[in-house]
Scaffold this active site. Structure first.
Site, PDB file in Angstrom:
ATOM      1  N   PRO A 129      17.587  -2.830  -0.959  1.00  0.00           N
ATOM      2  CA  PRO A 129      17.786  -1.542  -1.386  1.00  0.00           C
ATOM      3  C   PRO A 129      19.497  -0.976  -0.534  1.00  0.00           C
ATOM      4  N   SER A 162      13.800  -1.999  24.322  1.00  0.00           N
ATOM      5  CA  SER A 162      13.571  -3.136  25.370  1.00  0.00           C
ATOM      6  C   SER A 162      13.777  -4.258  24.259  1.00  0.00           C
ATOM      7  N   ARG A 196      11.174   7.227   9.271  1.00  0.00           N
ATOM      8  CA  ARG A 196      12.346   6.890  10.957  1.00  0.00           C
ATOM      9  C   ARG A 196      13.553   7.444  10.721  1.00  0.00           C
ATOM     10  N   LEU A 231       7.630   1.509  -1.241  1.00  0.00           N
ATOM     11  CA  LEU A 231       8.289   0.932  -2.814  1.00  0.00           C
ATOM     12  C   LEU A 231       7.668  -0.400  -3.101  1.00  0.00           C
ATOM     13  N   TYR A 257      23.109  -3.184   4.517  1.00  0.00           N
ATOM     14  CA  TYR A 257      23.885  -3.734   5.293  1.00  0.00           C
ATOM     15  C   TYR A 257      23.410  -4.976   6.176  1.00  0.00           C
ATOM     16  N   GLY A 292       1.074  -1.164   0.137  1.00  0.00           N
ATOM     17  CA  GLY A 292       0.103  -0.120  -0.352  1.00  0.00           C
ATOM     18  C   GLY A 292       0.549   1.399  -0.012  1.00  0.00           C
ATOM     19  N   THR A 293       1.892   1.122   0.803  1.00  0.00           N
ATOM     20  CA  THR A 293       2.803   2.335   0.759  1.00  0.00           C
ATOM     21  C   THR A 293       4.019   2.142  -0.136  1.00  0.00           C
ATOM     22  N   ASP A 348      -1.408  -8.928   8.771  1.00  0.00           N
ATOM     23  CA  ASP A 348      -0.769  -8.728  10.048  1.00  0.00           C
ATOM     24  C   ASP A 348       0.144  -9.767   9.079  1.00  0.00           C
TER      25      ASP A 348
HETATM   26  C1  HXC Z   1      12.909   2.353  20.134  1.00  0.00           C
HETATM   27  C2  HXC Z   1      10.807   1.904  19.293  1.00  0.00           C
HETATM   28  C3  HXC Z   1      10.825   3.217  18.807  1.00  0.00           C
HETATM   29  C4  HXC Z   1      11.572   4.266  18.761  1.00  0.00           C
HETATM   30  C5  HXC Z   1       8.296   1.538  18.789  1.00  0.00           C
HETATM   31  N1  HXC Z   1       9.680   1.559  20.142  1.00  0.00           N
HETATM   32  N2  HXC Z   1       9.511   2.697  18.067  1.00  0.00           N
HETATM   33  N3  HXC Z   1      12.019   2.062  20.224  1.00  0.00           N
HETATM   34  N4  HXC Z   1      12.646   3.860  19.154  1.00  0.00           N
HETATM   35  N5  HXC Z   1      11.558   4.911  17.314  1.00  0.00           N
HETATM   36  C6  HXC Z   1       9.227   0.431  21.116  1.00  0.00           C
HETATM   37  C7  HXC Z   1       8.421   0.626  21.849  1.00  0.00           C
HETATM   38  O1  HXC Z   1       8.074   1.512  22.809  1.00  0.00           O
HETATM   39  C8  HXC Z   1       7.618  -0.386  22.142  1.00  0.00           C
HETATM   40  O2  HXC Z   1       8.407  -0.913  23.197  1.00  0.00           O
HETATM   41  C9  HXC Z   1       7.742  -1.574  20.856  1.00  0.00           C
HETATM   42  O3  HXC Z   1       9.032  -0.757  20.500  1.00  0.00           O
HETATM   43  C10 HXC Z   1       6.540  -1.639  19.927  1.00  0.00           C
HETATM   44  O4  HXC Z   1       6.151  -0.441  19.820  1.00  0.00           O
HETATM   45  P1  HXC Z   1       4.686   0.163  18.999  1.00  0.00           P
HETATM   46  O5  HXC Z   1       4.702   1.292  18.648  1.00  0.00           O
HETATM   47  O6  HXC Z   1       3.683  -0.716  19.838  1.00  0.00           O
HETATM   48  O7  HXC Z   1       5.185  -1.612  17.501  1.00  0.00           O
HETATM   49  P2  HXC Z   1       4.241  -1.494  16.415  1.00  0.00           P
HETATM   50  O8  HXC Z   1       3.327  -1.196  16.718  1.00  0.00           O
HETATM   51  O9  HXC Z   1       4.345  -3.077  16.095  1.00  0.00           O
HETATM   52  O10 HXC Z   1       4.919  -0.721  15.752  1.00  0.00           O
HETATM   53  C11 HXC Z   1       6.366  -1.550  14.996  1.00  0.00           C
HETATM   54  C12 HXC Z   1       7.417  -0.650  14.426  1.00  0.00           C
HETATM   55  C13 HXC Z   1       6.501   1.134  13.091  1.00  0.00           C
HETATM   56  C14 HXC Z   1       8.243  -1.027  13.603  1.00  0.00           C
HETATM   57  C15 HXC Z   1       7.491   0.490  15.938  1.00  0.00           C
HETATM   58  O11 HXC Z   1       7.425   1.996  13.389  1.00  0.00           O
HETATM   59  C16 HXC Z   1       5.428   0.219  12.320  1.00  0.00           C
HETATM   60  O12 HXC Z   1       4.739  -0.551  12.423  1.00  0.00           O
HETATM   61  N6  HXC Z   1       6.605   0.278  11.464  1.00  0.00           N
HETATM   62  C17 HXC Z   1       6.373   0.077   9.775  1.00  0.00           C
HETATM   63  C18 HXC Z   1       6.758   1.299   8.929  1.00  0.00           C
HETATM   64  C19 HXC Z   1       8.732   1.081   8.559  1.00  0.00           C
HETATM   65  O13 HXC Z   1       8.999   1.097  10.258  1.00  0.00           O
HETATM   66  N7  HXC Z   1       8.880   1.539   7.812  1.00  0.00           N
HETATM   67  C20 HXC Z   1      10.033   1.617   7.337  1.00  0.00           C
HETATM   68  C21 HXC Z   1      10.943   0.478   7.265  1.00  0.00           C
HETATM   69  S1  HXC Z   1      12.454   1.391   6.054  1.00  0.00           S
HETATM   70  P3  HXC Z   1       7.512  -1.037  24.877  1.00  0.00           P
HETATM   71  O14 HXC Z   1       8.925  -1.732  25.544  1.00  0.00           O
HETATM   72  O15 HXC Z   1       7.302   0.971  24.752  1.00  0.00           O
HETATM   73  O16 HXC Z   1       6.726  -1.385  25.219  1.00  0.00           O
HETATM   74  C22 HXC Z   1      13.632   0.611   6.181  1.00  0.00           C
HETATM   75  C23 HXC Z   1      14.676   1.140   5.742  1.00  0.00           C
HETATM   76  C24 HXC Z   1      16.142  -0.034   5.585  1.00  0.00           C
HETATM   77  O17 HXC Z   1      13.375  -0.866   6.838  1.00  0.00           O
HETATM   78  C25 HXC Z   1      17.471   0.920   5.165  1.00  0.00           C
HETATM   79  C26 HXC Z   1      17.564   2.172   5.305  1.00  0.00           C
HETATM   80  C27 HXC Z   1      18.834   3.202   4.463  1.00  0.00           C
HETATM   81  P1  NAP Z   2       7.211   1.449   3.962  1.00  0.00           P
HETATM   82  O1  NAP Z   2       6.617   2.548   3.046  1.00  0.00           O
HETATM   83  O2  NAP Z   2       6.575   2.456   5.023  1.00  0.00           O
HETATM   84  O3  NAP Z   2       7.034   0.313   4.195  1.00  0.00           O
HETATM   85  C1  NAP Z   2       6.848  -0.663   4.834  1.00  0.00           C
HETATM   86  C2  NAP Z   2       5.008  -1.553   4.710  1.00  0.00           C
HETATM   87  O4  NAP Z   2       4.804  -2.637   5.974  1.00  0.00           O
HETATM   88  C3  NAP Z   2       4.169  -0.827   5.020  1.00  0.00           C
HETATM   89  O5  NAP Z   2       3.172  -0.833   4.023  1.00  0.00           O
HETATM   90  C4  NAP Z   2       3.296  -1.395   6.234  1.00  0.00           C
HETATM   91  O6  NAP Z   2       1.830  -0.938   6.424  1.00  0.00           O
HETATM   92  C5  NAP Z   2       3.366  -2.599   5.920  1.00  0.00           C
HETATM   93  N1  NAP Z   2       3.843  -3.247   7.732  1.00  0.00           N
HETATM   94  C6  NAP Z   2       3.879  -3.201   8.114  1.00  0.00           C
HETATM   95  N2  NAP Z   2       4.156  -3.727   8.904  1.00  0.00           N
HETATM   96  C7  NAP Z   2       3.901  -4.890   8.582  1.00  0.00           C
HETATM   97  C8  NAP Z   2       3.256  -5.524   9.308  1.00  0.00           C
HETATM   98  N3  NAP Z   2       2.358  -6.589  10.249  1.00  0.00           N
HETATM   99  N4  NAP Z   2       1.795  -7.010   8.503  1.00  0.00           N
HETATM  100  C9  NAP Z   2       2.039  -6.606   6.972  1.00  0.00           C
HETATM  101  N5  NAP Z   2       2.282  -5.263   6.425  1.00  0.00           N
HETATM  102  C10 NAP Z   2       3.479  -4.429   7.494  1.00  0.00           C
HETATM  103  O7  NAP Z   2       8.927   1.630   3.644  1.00  0.00           O
HETATM  104  P2  NAP Z   2       9.516   0.944   2.678  1.00  0.00           P
HETATM  105  O8  NAP Z   2      11.108   2.705   2.159  1.00  0.00           O
HETATM  106  O9  NAP Z   2       8.635   1.251   1.090  1.00  0.00           O
HETATM  107  O10 NAP Z   2      10.080  -0.177   2.432  1.00  0.00           O
HETATM  108  C11 NAP Z   2      10.053  -1.148   2.073  1.00  0.00           C
HETATM  109  C12 NAP Z   2      10.743  -2.725   2.064  1.00  0.00           C
HETATM  110  O11 NAP Z   2      11.898  -2.085   1.365  1.00  0.00           O
HETATM  111  C13 NAP Z   2      11.008  -3.180   3.530  1.00  0.00           C
HETATM  112  O12 NAP Z   2      11.197  -3.868   3.449  1.00  0.00           O
HETATM  113  C14 NAP Z   2      12.307  -1.744   3.874  1.00  0.00           C
HETATM  114  O13 NAP Z   2      12.895  -2.429   4.893  1.00  0.00           O
HETATM  115  C15 NAP Z   2      13.311  -2.034   2.330  1.00  0.00           C
HETATM  116  N6  NAP Z   2      14.360  -1.369   2.777  1.00  0.00           N
HETATM  117  C16 NAP Z   2      13.795   0.774   2.199  1.00  0.00           C
HETATM  118  C17 NAP Z   2      14.732   1.090   2.203  1.00  0.00           C
HETATM  119  C18 NAP Z   2      14.842   2.294   1.868  1.00  0.00           C
HETATM  120  O14 NAP Z   2      15.447   3.862   1.732  1.00  0.00           O
HETATM  121  N7  NAP Z   2      13.461   2.744   1.791  1.00  0.00           N
HETATM  122  C19 NAP Z   2      15.792   0.655   2.107  1.00  0.00           C
HETATM  123  C20 NAP Z   2      16.664  -0.616   2.120  1.00  0.00           C
HETATM  124  C21 NAP Z   2      15.330  -1.458   2.013  1.00  0.00           C
HETATM  125  P3  NAP Z   2       1.111  -0.777   7.496  1.00  0.00           P
HETATM  126  O15 NAP Z   2       1.946  -0.236   8.750  1.00  0.00           O
HETATM  127  O16 NAP Z   2       0.101  -0.207   6.900  1.00  0.00           O
HETATM  128  O17 NAP Z   2       0.945  -2.879   8.222  1.00  0.00           O
END
Ligand code: HXC
Ligand code: NAP
Length: 281
Positions: free
Chosen positions: A185, A102, A196, A20, A144, A17-18, A62
Protein backbone atom coordinates in the site's frame (compact mmCIF):
# COMPACT_ATOMS: atom_id res chain seq x y z
CA UNK A 1 -22.00 -11.35 -12.55
CA UNK A 2 -18.54 -12.07 -11.17
CA UNK A 3 -18.60 -12.27 -7.38
CA UNK A 4 -15.86 -12.79 -4.81
CA UNK A 5 -16.86 -15.85 -2.83
CA UNK A 6 -15.00 -16.74 0.38
CA UNK A 7 -17.79 -18.88 1.83
CA UNK A 8 -16.59 -21.22 4.60
CA UNK A 9 -12.99 -20.10 4.33
CA UNK A 10 -11.19 -19.51 7.63
CA UNK A 11 -8.85 -16.52 7.34
CA UNK A 12 -6.51 -15.26 10.06
CA UNK A 13 -5.71 -11.53 9.97
CA UNK A 14 -2.90 -10.38 12.24
CA UNK A 15 -3.54 -6.88 13.54
CA UNK A 16 -7.16 -7.35 12.43
CA UNK A 17 -8.54 -5.29 15.30
CA UNK A 18 -7.57 -1.93 13.80
CA UNK A 19 -6.97 0.05 10.62
CA UNK A 20 -6.46 -1.78 7.35
CA UNK A 21 -6.64 -5.19 9.06
CA UNK A 22 -10.11 -4.38 10.34
CA UNK A 23 -11.27 -3.15 6.93
CA UNK A 24 -9.93 -6.29 5.20
CA UNK A 25 -11.78 -8.35 7.83
CA UNK A 26 -15.03 -6.54 6.99
CA UNK A 27 -14.57 -7.34 3.30
CA UNK A 28 -13.76 -11.01 3.97
CA UNK A 29 -16.87 -11.56 6.09
CA UNK A 30 -19.03 -9.80 3.49
CA UNK A 31 -17.74 -12.43 1.03
CA UNK A 32 -18.78 -15.23 3.41
CA UNK A 33 -15.56 -16.00 5.34
CA UNK A 34 -15.00 -16.71 9.01
CA UNK A 35 -12.21 -14.40 10.16
CA UNK A 36 -9.90 -14.73 13.14
CA UNK A 37 -8.44 -11.37 14.18
CA UNK A 38 -5.45 -11.30 16.46
CA UNK A 39 -3.23 -8.76 18.16
CA UNK A 40 -1.81 -7.87 21.54
CA UNK A 41 -4.65 -5.71 22.92
CA UNK A 42 -7.62 -7.86 23.91
CA UNK A 43 -10.05 -4.98 24.44
CA UNK A 44 -9.43 -3.65 20.92
CA UNK A 45 -9.99 -7.12 19.45
CA UNK A 46 -13.16 -7.69 21.49
CA UNK A 47 -14.63 -4.35 20.44
CA UNK A 48 -13.94 -5.02 16.76
CA UNK A 49 -15.39 -8.55 16.93
CA UNK A 50 -18.50 -7.23 18.65
CA UNK A 51 -18.92 -4.47 16.08
CA UNK A 52 -18.48 -6.76 13.06
CA UNK A 53 -20.58 -9.73 14.21
CA UNK A 54 -20.40 -13.48 14.76
CA UNK A 55 -18.22 -14.31 11.76
CA UNK A 56 -15.31 -12.52 13.47
CA UNK A 57 -13.39 -14.36 16.18
CA UNK A 58 -10.99 -12.49 18.45
CA UNK A 59 -7.88 -14.27 19.76
CA UNK A 60 -5.01 -12.49 21.42
CA UNK A 61 -1.57 -13.28 20.03
CA UNK A 62 1.85 -11.68 19.95
CA UNK A 63 3.30 -12.56 16.54
CA UNK A 64 6.84 -11.86 17.79
CA UNK A 65 6.69 -15.07 19.86
CA UNK A 66 6.69 -18.51 18.22
CA UNK A 67 4.86 -20.04 21.21
CA UNK A 68 2.08 -17.46 20.93
CA UNK A 69 1.64 -18.12 17.20
CA UNK A 70 1.75 -21.89 17.73
CA UNK A 71 -0.92 -21.56 20.40
CA UNK A 72 -3.10 -19.27 18.23
CA UNK A 73 -3.07 -21.38 15.07
CA UNK A 74 -3.50 -24.68 16.95
CA UNK A 75 -6.58 -23.19 18.61
CA UNK A 76 -7.95 -21.86 15.30
CA UNK A 77 -7.72 -25.31 13.71
CA UNK A 78 -9.28 -26.93 16.79
CA UNK A 79 -12.08 -24.38 17.25
CA UNK A 80 -12.98 -23.61 13.63
CA UNK A 81 -11.97 -26.90 12.03
CA UNK A 82 -9.86 -25.49 9.20
CA UNK A 83 -7.36 -22.87 8.10
CA UNK A 84 -7.39 -21.45 4.58
CA UNK A 85 -5.42 -18.21 4.60
CA UNK A 86 -3.14 -16.01 6.67
CA UNK A 87 -2.93 -12.26 6.23
CA UNK A 88 0.30 -10.94 7.74
CA UNK A 89 -0.81 -7.38 8.40
CA UNK A 90 0.52 -6.68 11.92
CA UNK A 91 3.26 -4.05 11.90
CA UNK A 92 5.10 -1.44 13.86
CA UNK A 93 6.60 1.78 12.54
CA UNK A 94 7.68 5.25 13.63
CA UNK A 95 9.66 8.23 12.29
CA UNK A 96 13.21 8.59 13.59
CA UNK A 97 16.58 9.88 12.49
CA UNK A 98 18.47 6.63 11.89
CA UNK A 99 21.59 7.73 13.76
CA UNK A 100 19.51 7.96 16.95
CA UNK A 101 17.94 4.49 16.79
CA UNK A 102 18.72 2.13 19.65
CA UNK A 103 19.21 -1.56 19.05
CA UNK A 104 15.93 -2.24 20.87
CA UNK A 105 14.07 0.28 18.70
CA UNK A 106 15.27 -1.39 15.47
CA UNK A 107 14.44 -4.80 16.86
CA UNK A 108 10.97 -3.69 18.05
CA UNK A 109 9.86 -3.22 14.44
CA UNK A 110 11.79 -6.10 12.87
CA UNK A 111 10.37 -8.52 15.43
CA UNK A 112 6.77 -7.63 14.63
CA UNK A 113 7.09 -7.28 10.88
CA UNK A 114 9.67 -9.83 9.78
CA UNK A 115 9.75 -12.36 12.61
CA UNK A 116 5.96 -12.17 12.98
CA UNK A 117 5.44 -12.87 9.28
CA UNK A 118 7.94 -15.73 9.40
CA UNK A 119 6.27 -17.34 12.46
CA UNK A 120 2.78 -17.23 10.94
CA UNK A 121 3.93 -18.41 7.51
CA UNK A 122 6.10 -21.20 8.91
CA UNK A 123 3.24 -22.60 10.99
CA UNK A 124 0.61 -22.38 8.26
CA UNK A 125 2.88 -23.69 5.49
CA UNK A 126 3.87 -26.77 7.49
CA UNK A 127 0.21 -27.38 8.37
CA UNK A 128 -0.98 -27.17 4.76
CA UNK A 129 1.86 -29.33 3.45
CA UNK A 130 1.33 -31.99 6.12
CA UNK A 131 -2.43 -32.05 5.52
CA UNK A 132 -2.05 -31.97 1.73
CA UNK A 133 -4.31 -28.97 1.32
CA UNK A 134 -3.94 -25.66 -0.47
CA UNK A 135 -3.48 -22.37 1.35
CA UNK A 136 -2.75 -18.71 0.84
CA UNK A 137 -0.41 -16.28 2.56
CA UNK A 138 -1.03 -12.60 1.91
CA UNK A 139 1.59 -10.21 3.26
CA UNK A 140 1.11 -6.48 3.65
CA UNK A 141 4.32 -4.68 2.76
CA UNK A 142 4.86 -1.08 1.55
CA UNK A 143 5.88 0.64 -1.67
CA UNK A 144 9.37 1.35 -0.32
CA UNK A 145 10.56 -2.27 -0.26
CA UNK A 146 12.65 -1.79 -3.43
CA UNK A 147 13.87 1.75 -2.80
CA UNK A 148 14.39 1.86 0.95
CA UNK A 149 13.06 4.90 2.77
CA UNK A 150 14.58 7.65 4.88
CA UNK A 151 13.46 8.04 8.51
CA UNK A 152 11.73 4.63 8.70
CA UNK A 153 14.84 2.45 8.55
CA UNK A 154 13.56 -0.44 10.73
CA UNK A 155 10.32 -0.66 8.75
CA UNK A 156 12.04 -0.37 5.35
CA UNK A 157 14.50 -3.11 6.33
CA UNK A 158 11.85 -5.42 7.77
CA UNK A 159 9.36 -4.96 4.92
CA UNK A 160 12.12 -5.66 2.35
CA UNK A 161 12.69 -8.91 4.25
CA UNK A 162 8.98 -9.72 4.04
CA UNK A 163 9.08 -9.08 0.31
CA UNK A 164 11.98 -11.54 -0.04
CA UNK A 165 10.07 -14.05 2.10
CA UNK A 166 7.01 -13.64 -0.16
CA UNK A 167 8.95 -14.33 -3.35
CA UNK A 168 10.97 -17.18 -1.83
CA UNK A 169 7.98 -19.05 -0.44
CA UNK A 170 5.83 -18.47 -3.52
CA UNK A 171 8.30 -20.51 -5.54
CA UNK A 172 9.16 -23.10 -2.91
CA UNK A 173 5.56 -23.86 -1.93
CA UNK A 174 3.88 -23.54 -5.34
CA UNK A 175 4.05 -27.33 -5.89
CA UNK A 176 1.92 -27.75 -2.73
CA UNK A 177 -0.80 -25.41 -3.97
CA UNK A 178 0.17 -22.66 -1.52
CA UNK A 179 -0.04 -19.17 -2.98
CA UNK A 180 2.05 -16.38 -1.47
CA UNK A 181 1.44 -12.76 -2.47
CA UNK A 182 1.90 -9.28 -1.06
CA UNK A 183 0.00 -6.03 -1.26
CA UNK A 184 2.16 -2.90 -1.13
CA UNK A 185 0.00 0.00 0.00
CA UNK A 186 0.85 3.66 -0.47
CA UNK A 187 -0.52 6.12 2.08
CA UNK A 188 -3.86 5.15 3.66
CA UNK A 189 -5.01 7.29 6.57
CA UNK A 190 -5.40 5.03 9.62
CA UNK A 191 -5.13 6.01 13.27
CA UNK A 192 -2.14 3.68 13.78
CA UNK A 193 -0.11 4.95 10.83
CA UNK A 194 -1.07 8.63 10.93
CA UNK A 195 -0.44 9.01 14.68
CA UNK A 196 3.14 7.78 14.21
CA UNK A 197 4.03 8.97 10.72
CA UNK A 198 2.24 12.27 10.04
CA UNK A 199 3.99 15.07 11.90
CA UNK A 200 0.98 17.44 11.57
CA UNK A 201 -2.02 18.69 9.61
CA UNK A 202 0.09 20.97 7.36
CA UNK A 203 2.36 18.08 6.50
CA UNK A 204 -0.67 15.92 5.66
CA UNK A 205 -2.05 18.53 3.23
CA UNK A 206 1.35 19.15 1.66
CA UNK A 207 1.92 15.42 1.21
CA UNK A 208 -1.48 14.98 -0.43
CA UNK A 209 -0.75 17.68 -3.04
CA UNK A 210 2.35 15.73 -4.05
CA UNK A 211 0.31 12.61 -4.89
CA UNK A 212 -0.46 12.16 -8.61
CA UNK A 213 -4.10 11.37 -7.74
CA UNK A 214 -4.25 14.27 -5.24
CA UNK A 215 -5.79 11.95 -2.66
CA UNK A 216 -4.97 9.24 -0.15
CA UNK A 217 -6.01 5.62 -0.55
CA UNK A 218 -9.40 4.55 0.75
CA UNK A 219 -9.16 1.49 3.00
CA UNK A 220 -12.08 -0.21 1.23
CA UNK A 221 -10.07 -0.15 -2.00
CA UNK A 222 -7.40 -2.24 -0.31
CA UNK A 223 -10.05 -4.48 1.30
CA UNK A 224 -11.52 -5.33 -2.10
CA UNK A 225 -8.08 -6.19 -3.54
CA UNK A 226 -7.28 -8.45 -0.58
CA UNK A 227 -10.62 -10.29 -0.88
CA UNK A 228 -10.04 -10.84 -4.61
CA UNK A 229 -6.51 -12.19 -4.01
CA UNK A 230 -7.70 -14.71 -1.42
CA UNK A 231 -10.57 -15.92 -3.60
CA UNK A 232 -10.76 -18.70 -6.16
CA UNK A 233 -10.79 -16.02 -8.88
CA UNK A 234 -6.99 -15.81 -8.65
CA UNK A 235 -5.66 -19.40 -8.63
CA UNK A 236 -2.67 -18.65 -10.91
CA UNK A 237 -1.68 -15.49 -9.08
CA UNK A 238 1.27 -16.17 -6.81
CA UNK A 239 4.63 -14.55 -6.15
CA UNK A 240 3.19 -11.12 -6.89
CA UNK A 241 3.89 -7.87 -5.06
CA UNK A 242 0.94 -5.66 -5.93
CA UNK A 243 1.17 -1.92 -5.29
CA UNK A 244 -1.97 0.03 -4.46
CA UNK A 245 -0.77 3.60 -4.23
CA UNK A 246 -2.33 5.75 -6.96
CA UNK A 247 1.07 5.58 -8.74
CA UNK A 248 2.81 7.51 -5.93
CA UNK A 249 5.88 5.27 -6.06
CA UNK A 250 6.65 6.36 -9.61
CA UNK A 251 7.33 9.94 -8.61
CA UNK A 252 11.10 9.58 -8.98
CA UNK A 253 11.01 8.75 -12.71
CA UNK A 254 13.01 11.42 -14.52
CA UNK A 255 10.34 13.51 -16.27
CA UNK A 256 7.42 12.79 -13.95
CA UNK A 257 8.03 16.12 -12.19
CA UNK A 258 6.58 17.81 -15.27
CA UNK A 259 3.17 16.39 -14.33
CA UNK A 260 3.18 18.87 -11.45
CA UNK A 261 2.66 21.64 -14.02
CA UNK A 262 -1.10 21.25 -14.15
CA UNK A 263 -1.71 23.83 -16.88
CA UNK A 264 -1.58 21.61 -19.97
CA UNK A 265 -1.30 24.54 -22.39
CA UNK A 266 1.87 25.77 -20.65
CA UNK A 267 3.39 22.33 -21.01
CA UNK A 268 2.36 21.97 -24.65
CA UNK A 269 3.82 25.39 -25.44
CA UNK A 270 7.11 24.44 -23.79
CA UNK A 271 7.27 21.16 -25.72
CA UNK A 272 6.43 22.94 -29.00
CA UNK A 273 9.22 25.46 -28.38
CA UNK A 274 11.68 22.60 -27.81
CA UNK A 275 10.52 20.89 -30.99
CA UNK A 276 10.95 24.06 -33.02
CA UNK A 277 14.38 24.70 -31.57
CA UNK A 278 15.62 21.20 -32.32
CA UNK A 279 14.04 20.75 -35.78
CA UNK A 280 16.61 20.09 -38.54
CA UNK A 281 17.02 22.83 -41.17
C1 HXC B 1 12.49 6.12 18.43
C2 HXC B 1 11.34 4.48 19.59
C3 HXC B 1 10.09 5.05 19.21
C4 HXC B 1 10.12 6.24 18.40
C5 HXC B 1 9.72 3.32 20.46
N1 HXC B 1 11.03 3.43 20.36
N2 HXC B 1 9.10 4.30 19.76
N3 HXC B 1 12.52 5.01 19.20
N4 HXC B 1 11.34 6.73 18.03
N5 HXC B 1 9.00 6.83 18.01
C6 HXC B 1 12.04 2.58 20.99
C7 HXC B 1 11.94 2.64 22.50
O1 HXC B 1 12.60 3.77 23.04
C8 HXC B 1 12.62 1.33 22.90
O2 HXC B 1 14.02 1.40 22.82
C9 HXC B 1 12.20 0.38 21.78
O3 HXC B 1 11.83 1.21 20.67
C10 HXC B 1 11.00 -0.47 22.16
O4 HXC B 1 9.98 0.41 22.59
P1 HXC B 1 8.62 -0.13 23.22
O5 HXC B 1 7.70 1.03 23.40
O6 HXC B 1 8.91 -1.00 24.39
O7 HXC B 1 8.14 -1.06 22.02
P2 HXC B 1 6.84 -1.88 21.82
O8 HXC B 1 5.91 -1.75 22.99
O9 HXC B 1 7.27 -3.21 21.36
O10 HXC B 1 6.10 -1.06 20.61
C11 HXC B 1 6.49 -1.27 19.28
C12 HXC B 1 6.35 0.02 18.49
C13 HXC B 1 4.97 0.69 18.72
C14 HXC B 1 6.62 -0.28 17.03
C15 HXC B 1 7.44 1.01 18.98
O11 HXC B 1 4.89 1.91 17.99
C16 HXC B 1 3.84 -0.23 18.32
O12 HXC B 1 3.40 -1.07 19.10
N6 HXC B 1 3.32 -0.08 17.09
C17 HXC B 1 2.25 -0.92 16.56
C18 HXC B 1 1.36 -0.20 15.60
C19 HXC B 1 2.04 0.62 14.55
O13 HXC B 1 3.21 1.00 14.66
N7 HXC B 1 1.30 0.92 13.46
C20 HXC B 1 1.81 1.67 12.33
C21 HXC B 1 1.90 0.79 11.17
S1 HXC B 1 1.88 1.81 9.76
P3 HXC B 1 14.95 1.67 24.11
O14 HXC B 1 16.34 1.53 23.59
O15 HXC B 1 14.64 3.08 24.55
O16 HXC B 1 14.57 0.66 25.14
C22 HXC B 1 3.00 1.36 8.66
C23 HXC B 1 2.91 2.22 7.43
C24 HXC B 1 4.06 2.19 6.50
O17 HXC B 1 3.76 0.47 8.83
C25 HXC B 1 4.01 3.15 5.33
C26 HXC B 1 3.22 4.39 5.47
C27 HXC B 1 3.05 5.21 4.23
P1 NAP C 1 -2.36 -0.19 12.56
O1 NAP C 1 -3.83 0.06 12.69
O2 NAP C 1 -1.47 0.41 13.58
O3 NAP C 1 -2.15 -1.75 12.48
C1 NAP C 1 -1.13 -2.45 13.11
C2 NAP C 1 -1.73 -3.64 13.83
O4 NAP C 1 -0.68 -4.55 14.17
C3 NAP C 1 -2.46 -3.28 15.12
O5 NAP C 1 -3.75 -3.86 15.12
C4 NAP C 1 -1.60 -3.92 16.21
O6 NAP C 1 -2.39 -4.39 17.29
C5 NAP C 1 -0.96 -5.08 15.45
N1 NAP C 1 0.27 -5.54 16.07
C6 NAP C 1 1.37 -4.81 16.36
N2 NAP C 1 2.29 -5.56 16.98
C7 NAP C 1 1.77 -6.81 17.07
C8 NAP C 1 2.24 -8.03 17.62
N3 NAP C 1 3.45 -8.11 18.19
N4 NAP C 1 1.46 -9.12 17.54
C9 NAP C 1 0.22 -9.04 16.96
N5 NAP C 1 -0.28 -7.91 16.44
C10 NAP C 1 0.49 -6.80 16.50
O7 NAP C 1 -1.84 0.34 11.15
P2 NAP C 1 -2.39 0.17 9.65
O8 NAP C 1 -2.16 1.46 8.97
O9 NAP C 1 -3.73 -0.44 9.63
O10 NAP C 1 -1.31 -0.86 9.04
C11 NAP C 1 -1.68 -2.16 8.61
C12 NAP C 1 -0.63 -2.70 7.67
O11 NAP C 1 -0.54 -1.90 6.50
C13 NAP C 1 0.78 -2.73 8.24
O12 NAP C 1 1.45 -3.88 7.79
C14 NAP C 1 1.41 -1.50 7.65
O13 NAP C 1 2.83 -1.58 7.59
C15 NAP C 1 0.80 -1.54 6.28
N6 NAP C 1 0.84 -0.25 5.60
C16 NAP C 1 0.05 0.75 6.00
C17 NAP C 1 0.09 1.95 5.32
C18 NAP C 1 -0.79 3.11 5.69
O14 NAP C 1 -0.63 4.16 5.09
N7 NAP C 1 -1.69 2.97 6.63
C19 NAP C 1 0.97 2.09 4.24
C20 NAP C 1 1.79 1.05 3.87
C21 NAP C 1 1.71 -0.15 4.55
P3 NAP C 1 -1.83 -4.44 18.80
O15 NAP C 1 -1.07 -3.16 19.01
O16 NAP C 1 -3.05 -4.58 19.62
O17 NAP C 1 -0.97 -5.65 18.88
Amino acid sequence: MLTIDLTNKVIVVTGGGTGLGRVMTEHFIRCGAQVVICGRRETVLRETAQALGPAVHAYSCDVREWESVDNLLSRVVKDLGRLDAIVNNAAGNFLAASETLSSRAFRAVVDIVLMGTFHMSRWAGAYWIENRQPGHILNIVTTYTDTGCAFVLPSASAKAGVQALTLSLAYEWAPYGIRVNAIAPGPFPTEGAWSRLMPGRDFEEQYKKRLPTQRYGRPEELGALAAFLLSDLAPYLTGAIIPIDGAERLQGAMFNYLAQITDRDTLKAAFAALKAATRKE
